[in-house]
Write a protein that holds these residues in place. Structure first.
Motif: not given
Length: 200
Positions: A4-9, A25-28, A52-59
């Motif tokens: 995984i190569i993403m931001n720290s959060e 399934g939800l994010i391109n 996308d980060l906000h969406l994932l924090k909720n689900i």
């Protein structure tokens, strides 16, 4: 080489990832891959954007569970819990051939026979590779009764979540508790699929 190569959060969220596949399934731009320990993790093609980060924090179950049940008792062997029960199917045949005493398969089979659901989405051993799981959709009484027992290895039952909306009729989803949490969180914002999900 890291998977995984993403931001720290986002990386901090992934520390609790169970590989349910809902983010894919939800994010391109998200793909699922196996890490060097054989666990399934999402890989993002670039920096995670704020939407996308906000969406994932909720689900995402990796962001933590919201519960009104109060403090969970501490269990050193299996982890914290709010309640636990012992049970098994009253169908002797299913009790022997299904996983964990056949409870979930018996419920799904009964729900299908009674017309409560028309599709049962579940995990089964891959026909191509016996070491991995794949998502299957069973749509008749015999298929549900004879579903292969779950394989205790990584699975991503929510990775094709959008395709479930196209199924005609109600669905039953047999999955792990963390998968169920992620799905229920997502259904709060998808009323079409919420109406279809009769059983989780």
């Amino acid at each position: 080489m890291p998977c995984i190569i993403m931001n720290s959060e986002w990386n901090s969220i992934l520390k609790m990832c169970i590989g349910c596949g809902l983010c894919k399934g939800l994010i391109n731009g998200i793909k699922l891959c196996y890490n060097d320990k054989g666990h399934i993790y999402p890989r993002y093609s670039s920096e995670m954007n704020h939407y996308d980060l906000h969406l994932l924090k909720n689900i995402c179950p990796g962001c933590g569970f919201n519960s009104n049940a109060g403090e969970a008792p501490v269990e050193n062997v299996w982890g914290n819990y709010y309640s636990k029960f012992i049970g098994c199917s009253n169908d002797k045949e299913l009790r022997q051939i299904a996983s964990s005493g056949g409870v979930l398969r018996t419920i799904a089979w009964h729900a299908f026979k009674e017309g409560l659901v028309q599709h049962v989405i579940h995990i089964a051993q891959s026909a191509c590779n016996p070491l991995i799981n794949e998502v299957q959709i069973s749509e008749n009484v015999d298929a549900i009764r004879n579903m292969p027992a779950a394989l205790y290895s990584p699975s991503s039952i929510l990775s094709n979540i959008k395709s479930y909306e196209r199924l005609k009729g109600n669905i039953c989803v047999i999955c792990r508790p963390c998968d169920a949490y992620a799905l229920r969180q997502y259904l709060k914002s998808n009323k079409v699929l919420e109406k279809k999900c009769a059983l989780i």
